[in-house]
Design an enzyme around this catalytic site. Structure first.
Site, PDB file in Angstrom:
ATOM      1  N   HIS A  17       0.628   2.518  -3.553  1.00 22.12           N
ATOM      2  CA  HIS A  17      -0.497   3.419  -3.819  1.00 22.12           C
ATOM      3  C   HIS A  17      -0.541   3.815  -5.288  1.00 22.12           C
ATOM      4  O   HIS A  17      -1.603   3.781  -5.929  1.00 22.12           O
ATOM      5  CB  HIS A  17      -0.372   4.714  -2.995  1.00 22.12           C
ATOM      6  N   ARG A  89      -3.515  -5.854   0.485  1.00 26.36           N
ATOM      7  CA  ARG A  89      -2.216  -6.514   0.593  1.00 26.36           C
ATOM      8  C   ARG A  89      -2.340  -7.902   1.184  1.00 26.36           C
ATOM      9  O   ARG A  89      -1.605  -8.805   0.823  1.00 26.36           O
ATOM     10  CB  ARG A  89      -1.273  -5.703   1.476  1.00 26.36           C
ATOM     11  N   SER A 127       2.668   2.723   4.342  1.00 31.22           N
ATOM     12  CA  SER A 127       3.206   4.028   4.750  1.00 31.22           C
ATOM     13  C   SER A 127       3.941   3.914   6.077  1.00 31.22           C
ATOM     14  O   SER A 127       4.960   4.575   6.291  1.00 31.22           O
ATOM     15  CB  SER A 127       2.076   5.053   4.845  1.00 31.22           C
TER      16      SER A 127
END
Length: 163
Positions: A17, A89, A127
């Site tokens: 991030h 990603r 995350s």
């Protein structure tokens, strides 16, 4: 002045991030990192905690942190933003993010979405991975900024027992 929004759940914020936000800050005059509500997820950290973590990890003069629980297209209009910056990603990210970009464009025709590919060292990172590794007592030092690592570890690791 061109304003961009970097939206996300940031639950918790990762080095991936931070990389996307840093790169966006070099491309736009103003970047608003916005903690958004994701109704498909139950967050581990409150919106305020996530905003605090972002503020402790991002120290760029043209970046601010905010939160919003409505439609991103409306928020962008309110803030005068012309772009949304999203990190990708994998191809699976693109499918979802492309759909969201088209939806936002339909609701706010002035809004463009910019996709930044994740650096190779962060392609696996999410995350969810951070939370799983922390829960099992693994080393997350290569996944999250040092300033928030202990907070994340203490939230998840319970001496080998799942929380």
């Amino acid at each position: 002045m061109i304003t961009a929004i970097c939206p996300g759940s940031f639950d918790p914020v990762t080095l991936g991030h931070i990389d996307i936000v840093t790169r966006a800050a070099s491309m736009f005059d103003r970047v608003i990192v916005t903690v958004m509500a994701n109704f498909n997820k139950k967050p581990a950290f409150s919106a305020q905690e996530r905003m605090d973590m972002l503020r402790r990890t991002i120290h760029l003069p043209n970046v601010e942190v905010d939160c919003y629980d409505g439609l991103l297209a409306d928020y962008a209009r309110e803030k005068g933003a012309k772009a949304v910056v999203k990190g990708l990603r994998a191809v699976s990210d693109f499918e979802y993010e492309f759909q969201m970009a088209l939806t936002n464009k339909r609701m706010n025709p002035e809004l463009e979405t910019v996709f930044l590919t994740t650096r190779s060292e962060y392609m696996f990172l999410s995350s969810s991975i951070v939370k799983q590794v922390a829960t099992l007592g693994g080393d997350i030092s290569g996944f999250v900024p040092p300033s928030i690592m202990e907070e994340i570890q203490s939230r998840f690791y319970r001496g080998g027992r799942l929380t």
